[in-house]
Design a protein around this motif. Structure first.
Motif, PDB file in Angstrom:
ATOM      1  N   LEU A 107       4.924   2.643   1.798  1.00  0.00           N
ATOM      2  CA  LEU A 107       3.760   3.333   2.047  1.00  0.00           C
ATOM      3  C   LEU A 107       2.618   2.125   2.608  1.00  0.00           C
ATOM      4  O   LEU A 107       2.072   2.424   3.209  1.00  0.00           O
ATOM      5  N   PRO A 108       2.475   1.214   1.810  1.00  0.00           N
ATOM      6  CA  PRO A 108       1.390   0.169   2.003  1.00  0.00           C
ATOM      7  C   PRO A 108       1.746  -0.342   3.469  1.00  0.00           C
ATOM      8  O   PRO A 108       0.770  -0.452   4.302  1.00  0.00           O
ATOM      9  N   PHE A 109       2.907  -0.370   3.806  1.00  0.00           N
ATOM     10  CA  PHE A 109       3.271  -1.010   5.228  1.00  0.00           C
ATOM     11  C   PHE A 109       2.930  -0.105   6.333  1.00  0.00           C
ATOM     12  O   PHE A 109       2.367  -0.311   7.283  1.00  0.00           O
ATOM     13  N   VAL A 110       3.136   1.299   5.993  1.00  0.00           N
ATOM     14  CA  VAL A 110       2.854   2.143   6.999  1.00  0.00           C
ATOM     15  C   VAL A 110       1.346   2.364   7.233  1.00  0.00           C
ATOM     16  O   VAL A 110       0.789   2.606   8.211  1.00  0.00           O
ATOM     17  N   SER A 111       0.897   2.338   5.980  1.00  0.00           N
ATOM     18  CA  SER A 111      -0.689   2.526   5.823  1.00  0.00           C
ATOM     19  C   SER A 111      -1.284   1.186   6.657  1.00  0.00           C
ATOM     20  O   SER A 111      -2.280   1.590   7.791  1.00  0.00           O
ATOM     21  N   CYS A 112      -0.701   0.159   6.770  1.00  0.00           N
ATOM     22  CA  CYS A 112      -1.111  -1.003   7.439  1.00  0.00           C
ATOM     23  C   CYS A 112      -1.171  -0.990   8.944  1.00  0.00           C
ATOM     24  O   CYS A 112      -1.894  -0.994   9.915  1.00  0.00           O
ATOM     25  N   THR A 113       0.092  -0.319   9.287  1.00  0.00           N
ATOM     26  CA  THR A 113       0.252   0.027  10.813  1.00  0.00           C
ATOM     27  C   THR A 113      -0.774   1.108  11.217  1.00  0.00           C
ATOM     28  O   THR A 113      -1.231   1.044  12.600  1.00  0.00           O
ATOM     29  N   GLN A 114      -0.940   2.090  10.482  1.00  0.00           N
ATOM     30  CA  GLN A 114      -2.147   2.972  10.851  1.00  0.00           C
ATOM     31  C   GLN A 114      -3.538   2.505  11.083  1.00  0.00           C
ATOM     32  O   GLN A 114      -4.335   2.659  11.848  1.00  0.00           O
ATOM     33  N   CYS A 115      -3.643   1.454  10.139  1.00  0.00           N
ATOM     34  CA  CYS A 115      -5.033   0.514  10.176  1.00  0.00           C
ATOM     35  C   CYS A 115      -5.014  -0.210  11.462  1.00  0.00           C
ATOM     36  O   CYS A 115      -5.891  -0.110  12.253  1.00  0.00           O
ATOM     37  N   ILE A 116      -4.041  -0.988  11.926  1.00  0.00           N
ATOM     38  CA  ILE A 116      -3.848  -1.655  13.101  1.00  0.00           C
ATOM     39  C   ILE A 116      -4.121  -0.804  14.209  1.00  0.00           C
ATOM     40  O   ILE A 116      -4.628  -1.329  15.364  1.00  0.00           O
ATOM     41  N   ARG A 117      -3.290   0.455  14.283  1.00  0.00           N
ATOM     42  CA  ARG A 117      -3.663   1.258  15.479  1.00  0.00           C
ATOM     43  C   ARG A 117      -5.118   1.943  15.466  1.00  0.00           C
ATOM     44  O   ARG A 117      -5.521   1.950  16.765  1.00  0.00           O
ATOM     45  N   GLY A 132      -3.241   5.802  -1.074  1.00  0.00           N
ATOM     46  CA  GLY A 132      -3.573   6.456  -2.365  1.00  0.00           C
ATOM     47  C   GLY A 132      -2.259   7.172  -2.956  1.00  0.00           C
ATOM     48  O   GLY A 132      -1.968   6.850  -4.166  1.00  0.00           O
ATOM     49  N   MET A 133      -1.281   7.472  -2.062  1.00  0.00           N
ATOM     50  CA  MET A 133       0.067   7.786  -2.438  1.00  0.00           C
ATOM     51  C   MET A 133       0.898   6.673  -3.031  1.00  0.00           C
ATOM     52  O   MET A 133       1.905   7.043  -3.803  1.00  0.00           O
ATOM     53  N   ALA A 134       0.677   5.709  -2.506  1.00  0.00           N
ATOM     54  CA  ALA A 134       1.334   4.378  -2.697  1.00  0.00           C
ATOM     55  C   ALA A 134       0.942   3.718  -4.150  1.00  0.00           C
ATOM     56  O   ALA A 134       1.753   2.961  -4.608  1.00  0.00           O
ATOM     57  N   VAL A 135      -0.053   4.026  -4.562  1.00  0.00           N
ATOM     58  CA  VAL A 135      -0.492   3.284  -5.731  1.00  0.00           C
ATOM     59  C   VAL A 135       0.435   3.446  -6.919  1.00  0.00           C
ATOM     60  O   VAL A 135       1.079   2.317  -7.437  1.00  0.00           O
ATOM     61  N   VAL A 136       0.715   4.638  -7.292  1.00  0.00           N
ATOM     62  CA  VAL A 136       1.682   4.924  -8.544  1.00  0.00           C
ATOM     63  C   VAL A 136       2.873   4.198  -8.281  1.00  0.00           C
ATOM     64  O   VAL A 136       3.479   3.223  -9.177  1.00  0.00           O
ATOM     65  N   PRO A 137       3.637   4.449  -7.201  1.00  0.00           N
ATOM     66  CA  PRO A 137       4.895   3.828  -7.118  1.00  0.00           C
ATOM     67  C   PRO A 137       4.836   2.114  -6.881  1.00  0.00           C
ATOM     68  O   PRO A 137       5.783   1.718  -7.507  1.00  0.00           O
ATOM     69  N   TRP A 138       3.924   1.887  -6.369  1.00  0.00           N
ATOM     70  CA  TRP A 138       3.659   0.361  -6.293  1.00  0.00           C
ATOM     71  C   TRP A 138       3.202  -0.333  -7.570  1.00  0.00           C
ATOM     72  O   TRP A 138       3.838  -1.388  -7.905  1.00  0.00           O
ATOM     73  N   LEU A 139       2.574   0.499  -8.429  1.00  0.00           N
ATOM     74  CA  LEU A 139       2.322  -0.044 -10.044  1.00  0.00           C
ATOM     75  C   LEU A 139       3.595   0.029 -10.656  1.00  0.00           C
ATOM     76  O   LEU A 139       4.003  -0.956 -11.430  1.00  0.00           O
TER      77      LEU A 139
END
Length: 161
Positions: free
Chosen positions: A65-75, A144-151
């Motif tokens: 999820l953080p990786f996909v979020s990064c791709t959205q930011c870069i786009r 936001g969805m990534a926070v819990v799994p990431w932790l």
């Protein structure tokens, strides 16, 4: 189009450009947080010889999820900026002309053609802002969805799962 309408269009264009700046600021923050999250995963990842399918699964869970979020930011940083080809305002159209061609276009410009160009720019910048906003909104939701799994993943990997 009279001078009052032109003034209104110039203010509208400035508002669109301000919206784009605000979106870019949010994008920078979201990208920074995502990179930090991915860096945190790298920091708690065990040595390559210790990797097993369970750890790789945890890394995928925490990093996807953080990786996909990064791709959205870069786009969002690089939206489609196609603009009107004959504009005297849009930087791409200006740069595609020679200096003398640009000067000739300016010399022929009337209040009416300037107003038309402004209205096209307002509309096009609204499209750009909408696309950027959509991408950043998606990035922030994914983050936001990534926070819990990431932790959870960081906890297990830190503890030596």
């Amino acid at each position: 189009m009279d001078n009052q309408e032109v003034d209104r269009m110039e203010k509208s264009l400035q508002r669109m450009l301000d919206w784009i700046k605000a979106i870019d600021t949010k994008t920078q923050i979201a990208l920074g947080l995502n990179v930090a999250m991915l860096g945190g995963l790298v920091a708690v990842t065990p040595k390559p010889e210790s990797l097993n399918p369970a750890i790789l699964g945890l890394l995928a869970l925490g990093g996807l999820l953080p990786f996909v979020s990064c791709t959205q930011c870069i786009r969002a940083f690089f939206p489609n900026t196609k603009g009107p080809g004959d504009s005297r305002i849009f930087f791409g159209a200006i740069a595609n002309r020679s200096l003398s061609g640009f000067r000739q276009a300016l010399a022929k410009e009337t209040t009416e053609t300037y107003g038309d160009d402004l209205s096209e720019q307002v509309y096009r910048n609204a499209e750009i802002a909408t696309g950027k906003y959509r991408m950043v909104k998606n990035a922030i939701l994914l983050q936001g969805m990534a926070v819990v799994p990431w932790l959870i993943v960081c906890y297990f990997l830190f503890k030596g799962f």
